[in-house]
Design an enzyme around this catalytic site. Structure first.
Site, PDB file in Angstrom:
ATOM      1  N   HIS A 112       0.701  -1.130   0.153  1.00 27.58           N
ATOM      2  CA  HIS A 112       0.353  -0.599  -0.426  1.00 27.58           C
ATOM      3  C   HIS A 112       1.204   0.970   0.206  1.00 27.58           C
ATOM      4  CE1 HIS A 112      -3.426  -2.596   0.490  1.00 27.58           C
ATOM      5  NE2 HIS A 112      -2.879  -3.122   1.631  1.00 27.58           N
ATOM      6  N   ASP A 151      -2.393 -11.134  -3.057  1.00 30.18           N
ATOM      7  CA  ASP A 151      -3.575 -10.544  -1.542  1.00 30.18           C
ATOM      8  C   ASP A 151      -5.267 -10.169  -1.853  1.00 30.18           C
ATOM      9  OD1 ASP A 151      -2.271  -9.018   0.858  1.00 30.18           O
ATOM     10  OD2 ASP A 151      -3.529  -7.738   0.399  1.00 30.18           O
ATOM     11  N   HIS A 153      -6.284  -7.537  -0.793  1.00 35.96           N
ATOM     12  CA  HIS A 153      -6.713  -5.694  -0.580  1.00 35.96           C
ATOM     13  C   HIS A 153      -5.717  -5.659  -2.220  1.00 35.96           C
ATOM     14  CE1 HIS A 153      -6.934  -6.861   3.833  1.00 35.96           C
ATOM     15  NE2 HIS A 153      -7.202  -5.444   4.217  1.00 35.96           N
ATOM     16  N   ASP A 240      -3.932 -12.865   2.843  1.00 34.24           N
ATOM     17  CA  ASP A 240      -5.736 -13.169   4.205  1.00 34.24           C
ATOM     18  C   ASP A 240      -7.102 -13.551   2.824  1.00 34.24           C
ATOM     19  OD1 ASP A 240      -4.487 -10.791   1.624  1.00 34.24           O
ATOM     20  OD2 ASP A 240      -4.813  -9.576   2.899  1.00 34.24           O
TER      21      ASP A 240
HETATM   22 ZN   LIG Z   1      -4.224  -7.790   2.607  1.00 36.16          ZN
END
Ligand SMILES: [Zn+2]
Ligand SMILES: [Zn+2]
Length: 438
Positions: A112, A151, A153, A240
């Site tokens: 991120h 991931d 996200h 995740d």
């Molecule tokens: Zn993540």
């Protein structure tokens, strides 16, 4: 003695002394359970699996990628230098051919973190993969690379760093941004006008299972990589998507992750998220390591695994299929899309707001890109934060043409220090980073 088909390198760095808070899901236990499991399963007794000690990245490695405000030391702790260093260590072992592939099991994570850094976003302060990749470009002359982000996200930081780079194919598979942080990563996000189509996003609906993930890999990711012909495949491996993860809503399994790794055949894997500390991470990571080593992983089964309960619904199967069709169509038309984005203009502007959720900082950016037929274009970012910082960041790309090089220099020379808190120039043609004195 068991023998690996592929030589595989591993680095473990759990960062014992770093956590956002003691009970935060992103904490050292994320890796301690995996480390125990690796020992218990005797993975280091396998001929061909090697453990490396993480090195520390230096300032230059970071400055090839980031504009950190007010400086590198304020946004990075020692753990960040070592976490990025773990990725670098594995990448070097792969480049030197000491191993065929490798996995950096490190934290804090990085995907991120964007090009400009005012603070932490989504548990990330600096981008481990980008620091590693730009080091490889500098030290080994690596050019075309695919980064596949699995991931749960959306990897908005990595997407941002490679938004204008046609030599880096960034593909992210993630839970639909309408249902999760950071809220981005839709199929229409395709990269900037000089690099249209080399960013691809595959948002997956909540409760997507193994079937959906592997469908996207087989239908989109592998054919696109085949066409792009990268020298290296990097996997930003977030664990995740697992059905027990407390932060997300997916139905992926350890075996699914291992299958994905076997299909993708990444050269370098770097750990991102994954917060199901006991129930998933050790099993997912073991599955990935065995798949990298080319070994049987059929016995890796996590607690609570029930294939019938983890099956996705037909409506999810349909949604995944439609999204994959859209992404494939965009990829096929990327040149025409790029031409229409450029039009007849000389510059492209982009304005956006970025939120640093860890520290509550709001940033506003105005980005100016030279639309260049010869290189990925000189780039200028005017960035303001609600903490009162105003910075001018100028990026001259790695393969800048003379015109873009001149323009980048001119932007830097003509900027007035009294107008900004910081003016900096990242000149990738000379591997230099300059900050203008007040
Ligand atoms: Zn993540
Ligand atoms: Zn140019």
């Amino acid at each position: 003695m068991l023998k690996a088909l592929n030589k595989t390198g591993l680095v473990f760095f759990p960062a014992f002394d770093w956590a956002i808070s003691p009970t935060h899901p992103e904490r050292e236990e994320r890796l301690l359970y995996t480390q125990d499991q690796v020992m218990e399963e005797g993975l280091f007794d396998i001929d061909g699996i090697h453990e490396y000690k993480s090195e520390v990245v230096d300032i230059k490695d970071v400055q090839r990628v980031h504009f950190s405000y007010p400086d590198v030391w304020q946004v990075m702790t020692e753990s960040h230098f070592i976490s990025a260093g773990g990725a670098k260590t594995i990448a070097r072992a792969v480049m030197e051919k000491s191993v065929n592939n490798g996995f950096a099991l490190v934290r804090p994570p990085g995907h991120h973190a964007m090009r400009v850094v005012h603070g932490g976003r989504g548990f990330c302060n600096v981008n481990n993969e980008a620091i590693m990749l730009e080091y490889l470009r500098h030290a080994y002359g690596v050019d075309r690379v695919a980064v596949v982000d699995t991931d749960c996200h959306h990897g908005d930081g990595t997407q941002d760093i490679y938004w204008h780079d046609p030599d880096t194919l960034y593909i992210s598979l993630h839970q639909d941004g309408r249902t999760m942080y950071p809220g981005s990563g839709f199929p229409q996000e395709l990269g900037g006008p000089n690099a249209a189509g080399t960013t691809l996003n595959i948002p997956l609906p909540p409760y997507t299972g193994e079937e959906g993930f592997l469908y996207a890999i087989n239908e989109v990711v592998l054919p696109v990589i085949d066409e792009f012909k990268p020298e290296l495949i990097i996997n930003s491996a977030g664990q995740d998507n697992h059905f027990t993860d407390p932060l997300t809503n997916m139905l992926f399994t350890a075996k699914g992750y291992a299958d994905l790794t076997r299909l993708l055949k990444p050269d370098i894997v770097v750990l991102e998220g994954g917060y199901s500390i006991e129930g998933a991470l050790p099993y997912v990571n073991i599955g990935i390591i065995l798949a990298l080593a080319g070994m049987d992983y059929s016995h890796v089964i996590e607690p609570g695994y029930d294939p019938d309960k983890l099956k996705q619904t037909d409506s999810i199967t349909q949604t995944v299929k439609q999204t994959c069709d859209t992404v494939k169509a965009n990829w096929a038309q990327r040149e025409a899309i790029g031409r229409s984005m450029r039009g007849n203009q000389e510059y492209a502007e982009r304005r956006r707001n970025i939120f640093y959720d860890t520290e509550g900082i709001h940033e506003t950016q105005r980005e100016t890109l030279r639309l260049c037929p010869e290189c990925s274009g000189a780039l200028k970012i005017d960035s303001t934060s609600d903490r009162g910082a105003h910075l001018l960041a100028i990026h001259i790309p790695r393969k800048a043409c003379n015109n873009c090089w001149d323009l980048g220099r001119q932007w830097y020379e003509s900027a007035n220090p009294s107008d900004y808190d910081m003016i900096c120039l990242q000149d990738r043609t000379e591997d230099s980073y300059q900050v203008k004195e007040k």
